[in-house]
Design an enzyme around this catalytic site. Structure first.
Site, mmCIF file in Angstrom:
data_model
loop_
_atom_site.group_PDB
_atom_site.id
_atom_site.type_symbol
_atom_site.label_atom_id
_atom_site.label_comp_id
_atom_site.label_asym_id
_atom_site.label_seq_id
_atom_site.Cartn_x
_atom_site.Cartn_y
_atom_site.Cartn_z
ATOM 1 N N CYS A 240 0.802 -1.218 0.000
ATOM 2 C CA CYS A 240 0.000 0.000 0.000
ATOM 3 C C CYS A 240 0.839 1.274 0.000
ATOM 4 C CB CYS A 240 -0.945 -0.020 1.202
ATOM 5 S SG CYS A 240 -1.865 -1.572 1.298
ATOM 6 N N HIS A 380 -2.442 8.090 6.197
ATOM 7 C CA HIS A 380 -2.680 6.746 5.670
ATOM 8 C C HIS A 380 -4.022 6.247 6.206
ATOM 9 C CE1 HIS A 380 -1.745 2.938 3.892
ATOM 10 N NE2 HIS A 380 -1.733 2.300 5.054
ATOM 11 N N GLU A 391 0.263 5.614 13.534
ATOM 12 C CA GLU A 391 0.523 6.777 12.681
ATOM 13 C C GLU A 391 0.394 8.079 13.463
ATOM 14 O OE1 GLU A 391 -0.775 8.668 8.335
ATOM 15 O OE2 GLU A 391 -2.051 7.125 9.272
ATOM 16 N N LYS A 411 -9.504 7.540 2.895
ATOM 17 C CA LYS A 411 -10.028 6.170 2.847
ATOM 18 C C LYS A 411 -11.362 6.028 3.566
ATOM 19 C CE LYS A 411 -5.421 4.051 2.559
ATOM 20 N NZ LYS A 411 -4.601 5.255 2.799
ATOM 21 N N HIS A 416 -9.723 1.486 0.770
ATOM 22 C CA HIS A 416 -8.272 1.364 0.631
ATOM 23 C C HIS A 416 -7.939 0.768 -0.736
ATOM 24 C CE1 HIS A 416 -4.167 0.936 1.355
ATOM 25 N NE2 HIS A 416 -4.159 0.311 2.520
ATOM 26 N N PHE A 475 2.060 -3.431 3.977
ATOM 27 C CA PHE A 475 2.476 -4.694 4.575
ATOM 28 C C PHE A 475 3.971 -4.911 4.304
ATOM 29 C CE2 PHE A 475 -1.767 -7.322 4.596
ATOM 30 C CZ PHE A 475 -2.255 -6.463 5.567
#
Length: 489
Positions: A240, A380, A391, A411, A416, A475
């Site tokens: 991502c 994010h 975050e 998002k 996402h 990831f």
């Protein structure tokens, strides 16, 4: 308005640390950070240095001096955004996309692309009524994986937006024009169909397009084949964080003199049975089937996972010198960016947010920006229990005075988009710069108490952006940060 904090993060190695073999992170204005066994290799961030810590601990001490960051001034190395293109759950028109975001519209709906009735997750940010008319011929449109259809349409719309149509491009040096559009999953439908053909019918029934349309570099390749661009061309796949990594790499090609123009961004189309099923198996998705439009709720205490999205987001990145010579309109300036790794876990973020905070610091240094200049973060913010707070912890370590800082989560409305997320969010960031309006983070009902930064809850806000950062994490612990600002020649 910019933040009034005087804090600046500086990494340096002291004389004592060189003598003793220990490592000291020296900084001004940040909360004391102790991280055990980070095992950092020597890291030079344009004068900000961290060295290996044999003792296994990192300690913080006050920095006696603070050097002012300097932005790039060479017009050959300054990078401007001259075009934008996307494919989103709100369509392929930039203004329609941002208008829906400003209005707080949710694009999350029940999945009807396949029968998801026995899946524990039955909703997503599914694109409907997508049209490639005028961008892809009918024969290829029928063959191509949606991932590459989205890529081609977003890329060509970005070129059109930058007034880089065929007649104009044919007068330019195409060896100095490149493409760097990445994908987290590649041609996922093509791959799934190929495996299904093998299992059900045998290897002789696998289409010859199986491999070419599955591999993740094909988006960049197809755009280059279509446009004739012969400059740097490849794909980056960092889950991502893909789009941001592509922006950073594309910018570096321009800065090094490899190219004048780079088409950069990300694309993904994973709302298919194996895509939804795979992320269900990872236990990453929200299961709020009874109210899908309220499922993506970054920083809300009742969040339970992310919502799958899809699409493509592409920017035209161009050297300022080249853009000015051809009289291009400029949307914003790309100031810099950075990438780091958590080196912690395949899917979980570092709880202390250190990998992210160091990435923000490196990104600001690359951009020549002090933390107090930043007053907008496109986060994010996936709506996962661990990721959202990690975050925020990282952001609060870098930006000590957050009274003027705004932070929102795109998002919450579009889901996402995996490798496309950073591209779609970069466009939202640039539109915020252009319009002076920040879209809301919707579904903010019960905010986490640790989230003390303004998340633009539920309703848009007027805000003059001074410097913006856009975060994307993937990831594997991949962290990426890009920095944008209003353009001033």
């Amino acid at each position: 308005m910019s933040c009034t904090s005087s804090s600046t993060l500086i990494f340096s190695r002291s004389r004592e640390s060189r003598n003793s073999g220990t490592s000291l992170f020296q900084y001004n204005g940040l909360k004391l950070l102790e991280a055990t066994q980070l095992g950092l290799a020597s890291l030079d961030i344009k004068g900000f240095v961290a060295t290996s810590a044999k003792c296994g601990k990192i300690k913080a001490v006050a920095s006696p001096t603070v050097s002012s960051p300097k932005r790039e001034t060479d017009p050959k190395k300054r990078i401007v955004i001259t075009g934008m293109g996307l494919v989103s759950v709100f369509g392929s028109d930039i203004d329609t996309y941002y208008s829906n975001l400003l209005d707080g519209v949710s694009g999350i709906t029940p999945i009807d692309r396949f029968d998801a009735s026995d899946y524990s997750v039955r909703f997503a940010g599914q694109i409907r009524d997508f049209s490639s008319k005028g961008y892809i011929d009918g024969k290829n449109d029928r063959r191509l994986d949606d991932c590459w259809r989205y890529c081609l349409v977003a890329g060509k719309r970005a070129l059109d937006d930058a007034t880089l149509g065929k007649q104009v491009v044919d007068t330019m040096d195409k060896t100095r024009m490149g493409v760097l559009v990445g994908s987290a999953m590649g041609g996922f439908t093509s791959f799934s169909n190929g495996v299904e053909a093998l299992v059900l019918k045998g290897h002789k029934k696998i289409t010859p397009f199986f491999i070419p349309y599955s591999i993740s570099n094909m988006g960049s390749a197809l755009l280059a084949i279509n446009t004739g661009f012969m400059g740097p061309n490849y794909s980056i796949a960092t889950a991502c964080a893909t789009s941001n990594h592509c922006f950073i790499a594309a910018a570096n090609h321009i800065r090094r003199g490899d190219a004048d123009i780079m088409v950069a961004g990300g694309t993904d189309a994973s709302i298919i049975p194996i895509g939804i099923g795979g992320f269900i198996a990872c236990r990453a998705l929200s299961q709020r089937n009874d109210e899908p439009q309220r499922a993506s709720r970054p920083w809300d205490r009742n969040r339970d996972g992310f919502v799958m999205g899809e699409g493509a987001g592409v920017l035209i990145m161009e050297s300022m010198e080249h853009a000015m010579k051809r009289g291009a309109k400029v949307y914003a300036e790309y100031l810099g960016g950075a990438a780091t790794c958590d080196a912690h876990h395949m899917t979980d973020p570092r709880p202390d947010g250190f990998g992210v905070s160091s990435c923000i610091v490196k990104g600001l240094q690359d951009a020549g920006v002090a933390p107090e200049e930043v007053n907008y973060v496109n986060a994010h913010a996936t709506s996962t229990p661990a990721g959202d707070l990690a975050e925020v912890n990282a952001i609060k370590k870098v930006f000590k005075n957050t009274s003027e800082l705004k932070m929102n989560g795109t998002k919450s409305m579009i889901g996402h988009g995996l490798g496309a997320a950073g591209g779609l969010e970069a466009i939202a960031t640039i539109k915020a710069i252009n319009t002076g309006w920040l879209h809301p983070t919707i579904n903010q009902y019960d905010l986490e108490p640790n989230v003390t930064i303004d998340t633009v809850p539920n309703v848009k806000k007027q805000h003059q952006v001074n410097v913006a950062i856009s975060n994307s994490f993937g990831f594997g612990g991949h962290n990426s940060v890009v920095v944008f600002a209003p353009f001033s020649p």
